[in-house]
Design a protein around this motif. Sequence first.
Motif, mmCIF file in Angstrom:
data_model
loop_
_atom_site.group_PDB
_atom_site.id
_atom_site.type_symbol
_atom_site.label_atom_id
_atom_site.label_comp_id
_atom_site.label_asym_id
_atom_site.label_seq_id
_atom_site.Cartn_x
_atom_site.Cartn_y
_atom_site.Cartn_z
ATOM 1 N N PRO A 78 24.557 71.593 -0.388
ATOM 2 C CA PRO A 78 26.042 71.334 0.486
ATOM 3 C C PRO A 78 26.156 69.949 0.977
ATOM 4 O O PRO A 78 25.270 69.178 1.129
ATOM 5 N N CYS A 79 27.458 69.548 1.097
ATOM 6 C CA CYS A 79 27.626 68.203 1.826
ATOM 7 C C CYS A 79 27.129 68.053 3.211
ATOM 8 O O CYS A 79 26.583 66.892 3.403
ATOM 9 N N CYS A 80 26.961 69.063 4.041
ATOM 10 C CA CYS A 80 26.340 69.089 5.130
ATOM 11 C C CYS A 80 25.942 70.474 5.833
ATOM 12 O O CYS A 80 26.624 71.356 5.175
ATOM 13 N N LEU A 81 25.073 70.348 6.658
ATOM 14 C CA LEU A 81 24.912 71.895 7.051
ATOM 15 C C LEU A 81 26.005 72.551 7.774
ATOM 16 O O LEU A 81 25.810 73.794 7.588
ATOM 17 N N LEU A 82 26.632 71.817 8.731
ATOM 18 C CA LEU A 82 27.849 72.375 9.378
ATOM 19 C C LEU A 82 28.738 73.097 8.267
ATOM 20 O O LEU A 82 29.206 74.183 8.424
ATOM 21 N N ALA A 83 29.003 72.509 7.001
ATOM 22 C CA ALA A 83 29.868 73.028 5.909
ATOM 23 C C ALA A 83 29.470 74.443 5.591
ATOM 24 O O ALA A 83 30.083 75.352 5.228
#
Length: 114
Positions: A78-83
């Motif tokens: 994924p693009c970032c962990l928050l996403a």
Amino acid sequence: MTGQRRTARALTGGAGLAACAGLCALPDRPALAAVGLYLAAVLAWFAVGYRAAHHRTTAEAAWERRRVLGEAPPPLNPCCLLATTSGGQAHDARCTDEFRRITLHLPDHPWSTP
Ligand SMILES: [Zn+2]
């Protein structure tokens, strides 16, 4: 070596020691063996998480290095962990998707940082 990798290695060693202790106590003390094997499983589970965090950190660093050098690397998945945790609704400042990173700093964005 990141701190996450060091922690993962320590947890893996602890899991091995706990498994050995649990197996050594097996014929005479089954309750102690169960505790040792349970502890080994928990430590191994934590080690897997820290190892995954290490791989993510190194992948983000490599992505950022390529970006700084002028390349246009594709975003990580994924693009970032928050996403990942927000179901794609929010992105953090270290997002590897260029569009999400740019729109994060707009003043009217709900997740913008001052
Ligand atoms: Zn993102």
